[in-house]
Scaffold this active site. Sequence first.
Site, PDB file in Angstrom:
ATOM      1  N   THR A  93      15.682  10.255 -19.852  1.00 11.06           N
ATOM      2  CA  THR A  93      14.592   9.687 -19.037  1.00 11.06           C
ATOM      3  C   THR A  93      15.137   9.508 -17.611  1.00 11.06           C
ATOM      4  O   THR A  93      16.342   9.630 -17.389  1.00 11.06           O
ATOM      5  CB  THR A  93      14.151   8.295 -19.552  1.00 11.06           C
ATOM      6  N   LYS A 136      19.886  -7.006 -23.426  1.00 15.79           N
ATOM      7  CA  LYS A 136      19.272  -6.364 -24.587  1.00 15.79           C
ATOM      8  C   LYS A 136      19.608  -7.108 -25.880  1.00 15.79           C
ATOM      9  O   LYS A 136      18.809  -7.140 -26.820  1.00 15.79           O
ATOM     10  CB  LYS A 136      19.715  -4.903 -24.678  1.00 15.79           C
ATOM     11  N   TYR A 143      23.765  -5.645 -18.761  1.00 17.64           N
ATOM     12  CA  TYR A 143      22.691  -4.895 -19.433  1.00 17.64           C
ATOM     13  C   TYR A 143      22.763  -5.166 -20.942  1.00 17.64           C
ATOM     14  O   TYR A 143      21.739  -5.430 -21.585  1.00 17.64           O
ATOM     15  CB  TYR A 143      22.837  -3.396 -19.137  1.00 17.64           C
ATOM     16  N   ASN A 157       8.251  -2.763 -22.935  1.00 18.55           N
ATOM     17  CA  ASN A 157       9.190  -1.652 -22.752  1.00 18.55           C
ATOM     18  C   ASN A 157       9.957  -1.695 -21.429  1.00 18.55           C
ATOM     19  O   ASN A 157      11.058  -1.179 -21.344  1.00 18.55           O
ATOM     20  CB  ASN A 157       8.382  -0.337 -22.851  1.00 18.55           C
ATOM     21  N   ASP A 198       4.585  -7.028 -11.857  1.00 22.77           N
ATOM     22  CA  ASP A 198       6.016  -7.237 -12.096  1.00 22.77           C
ATOM     23  C   ASP A 198       6.158  -8.100 -13.344  1.00 22.77           C
ATOM     24  O   ASP A 198       5.720  -9.252 -13.357  1.00 22.77           O
ATOM     25  CB  ASP A 198       6.624  -7.933 -10.871  1.00 22.77           C
TER      26      ASP A 198
HETATM   27  N1  LIG Z   1      16.884   5.867 -21.515  1.00 23.84           N
HETATM   28  C1  LIG Z   1      17.766   5.368 -22.374  1.00 23.84           C
HETATM   29  O1  LIG Z   1      18.776   6.020 -22.718  1.00 23.84           O
HETATM   30  C2  LIG Z   1      17.551   3.999 -22.975  1.00 23.84           C
HETATM   31  C3  LIG Z   1      18.479   3.577 -23.936  1.00 23.84           C
HETATM   32  C4  LIG Z   1      18.318   2.324 -24.519  1.00 23.84           C
HETATM   33  C5  LIG Z   1      17.269   1.518 -24.144  1.00 23.84           C
HETATM   34  N2  LIG Z   1      16.382   1.940 -23.204  1.00 23.84           N
HETATM   35  C6  LIG Z   1      15.305   1.022 -22.838  1.00 23.84           C
HETATM   36  O2  LIG Z   1      14.048   1.670 -22.950  1.00 23.84           O
HETATM   37  C7  LIG Z   1      13.146   1.108 -21.990  1.00 23.84           C
HETATM   38  C8  LIG Z   1      12.503   2.220 -21.189  1.00 23.84           C
HETATM   39  O3  LIG Z   1      13.538   2.885 -20.458  1.00 23.84           O
HETATM   40  P1  LIG Z   1      13.390   4.342 -19.827  1.00 23.84           P
HETATM   41  O4  LIG Z   1      14.597   5.091 -20.212  1.00 23.84           O
HETATM   42  O5  LIG Z   1      12.058   4.883 -20.107  1.00 23.84           O
HETATM   43  O6  LIG Z   1      13.559   3.967 -18.280  1.00 23.84           O
HETATM   44  P2  LIG Z   1      12.765   4.388 -16.960  1.00 23.84           P
HETATM   45  O7  LIG Z   1      13.623   3.928 -15.833  1.00 23.84           O
HETATM   46  O8  LIG Z   1      12.372   5.818 -17.033  1.00 23.84           O
HETATM   47  O9  LIG Z   1      11.439   3.500 -17.043  1.00 23.84           O
HETATM   48  C9  LIG Z   1      11.484   2.097 -16.976  1.00 23.84           C
HETATM   49  C10 LIG Z   1      10.169   1.599 -16.411  1.00 23.84           C
HETATM   50  O10 LIG Z   1      10.190   0.156 -16.402  1.00 23.84           O
HETATM   51  C11 LIG Z   1       9.674  -0.276 -15.150  1.00 23.84           C
HETATM   52  N3  LIG Z   1      10.137  -1.622 -14.862  1.00 23.84           N
HETATM   53  C12 LIG Z   1      11.415  -2.078 -14.800  1.00 23.84           C
HETATM   54  N4  LIG Z   1      11.425  -3.376 -14.499  1.00 23.84           N
HETATM   55  C13 LIG Z   1      10.138  -3.761 -14.362  1.00 23.84           C
HETATM   56  C14 LIG Z   1       9.494  -4.980 -14.045  1.00 23.84           C
HETATM   57  N5  LIG Z   1      10.183  -6.106 -13.788  1.00 23.84           N
HETATM   58  N6  LIG Z   1       8.150  -5.019 -14.000  1.00 23.84           N
HETATM   59  C15 LIG Z   1       7.415  -3.900 -14.239  1.00 23.84           C
HETATM   60  N7  LIG Z   1       7.966  -2.711 -14.542  1.00 23.84           N
HETATM   61  C16 LIG Z   1       9.307  -2.654 -14.592  1.00 23.84           C
HETATM   62  C17 LIG Z   1      10.169   0.760 -14.177  1.00 23.84           C
HETATM   63  O11 LIG Z   1       9.451   0.713 -12.982  1.00 23.84           O
HETATM   64  C18 LIG Z   1       9.889   2.029 -14.988  1.00 23.84           C
HETATM   65  O12 LIG Z   1       8.516   2.382 -14.906  1.00 23.84           O
HETATM   66  C19 LIG Z   1      13.959   0.120 -21.153  1.00 23.84           C
HETATM   67  O13 LIG Z   1      13.766  -1.193 -21.652  1.00 23.84           O
HETATM   68  C20 LIG Z   1      15.382   0.572 -21.388  1.00 23.84           C
HETATM   69  O14 LIG Z   1      16.310  -0.471 -21.191  1.00 23.84           O
HETATM   70  C21 LIG Z   1      16.495   3.173 -22.601  1.00 23.84           C
END
Ligand SMILES: NC(=O)c1ccc[n+]([C@@H]2O[C@H](COP(=O)([O-])OP(=O)(O)OC[C@H]3O[C@@H](n4cnc5c(N)ncnc54)[C@H](O)[C@@H]3O)[C@@H](O)[C@H]2O)c1
Length: 256
Positions: free
Chosen positions: A196, A165, A161, A92, A65
């Site tokens: 995603t 960020k 959120y 990430n 975590d």
């Molecule tokens: N998908 C989008 O449109 C988008 C847009 C802007 C930013 N982001 C950012 O990109 C990053 C990846 O997002 P994604 O879309 O791949 O999401 P996702 O939900 O597919 O994957 C996120 C991953 O982070 C893990 N995670 C979350 N909190 C955690 C913790 N405390 N410890 C360990 N693991 C943890 C989750 O278990 C998951 O594996 C994130 O930081 C998200 O905020 C995503």
Amino acid sequence: MTAISGRFAGKRAVVTGASSGIGRATVTRLAAEGARVGLIARGREGLEALAAEIGPEAALALPADCADEASISAAIDRAAGVFGGLDIVISNAGIELLGQDDRVDRLDLAVWQRLMRNNLDGQFLTCKHGIRHLLANGGGAVVCLGSNCGYLGMATNEPAYSASKGGVFAMMRVMAIDYAREGIRVNMVVPGFIDTPMNAPVMRDADELRYWSDQIPIGRAGSAEECAAAILWLASDEASYCVGTALVVDGGQASI
Ligand SMILES: NC(=O)c1ccc[n+]([C@@H]2O[C@H](COP(=O)([O-])OP(=O)(O)OC[C@H]3O[C@@H](n4cnc5c(N)ncnc54)[C@H](O)[C@@H]3O)[C@@H](O)[C@H]2O)c1
């Protein structure tokens, strides 16, 4: 997405949030391009399945975590121990709480704190313990994941959120300066609307998908692989003069 053969040969990386979405695409491509990668996320099963798919010579499953200091520091120390050091830290992991994050007059403190803990504490602790190893290594690269909500304020009803960020963006810029003379480049990828699991409810709803896609000049959601390509470039030696860069990957949304 085409892997660039051997670009990361001999490099040792950790990626948080490795089992899903952008993190999964990033570890898959890092390994395909020659890196050994520590896969960090909370769920053991998903991580072990992905590590088996990539192969034990390149992937190490490290359930942890990121928001728990003992847990994330142990996972990063283990990766560095097994690999003999670290060169790359991809911070990430993150969560979004759609439907719970809300206008501030209606926003529960518990929801605010959960987002801050996972998104901001989590990236702080990942960078803190990852950078310890990069300092010991004599240099390296950090890539944090932000969001265009973090500085454009475009996600109405998502103040927590967006604030988390925005915090990552500010922390990234300061870390970039703090470590530049020690050979550590800190940068950030800023995704827009990406297909995603985080956006699964929107991707499944045709009206919602059209609404969001219409606001993007390129007219569609981005893919996890398109974000991974930007992350890998910033982590690679090709980005040797990028320090404190926020590379926006959003199909033109931020330019409107
Ligand atoms: N998908 C989008 O449109 C988008 C847009 C802007 C930013 N982001 C950012 O990109 C990053 C990846 O997002 P994604 O879309 O791949 O999401 P996702 O939900 O597919 O994957 C996120 C991953 O982070 C893990 N995670 C979350 N909190 C955690 C913790 N405390 N410890 C360990 N693991 C943890 C989750 O278990 C998951 O594996 C994130 O930081 C998200 O905020 C995503």
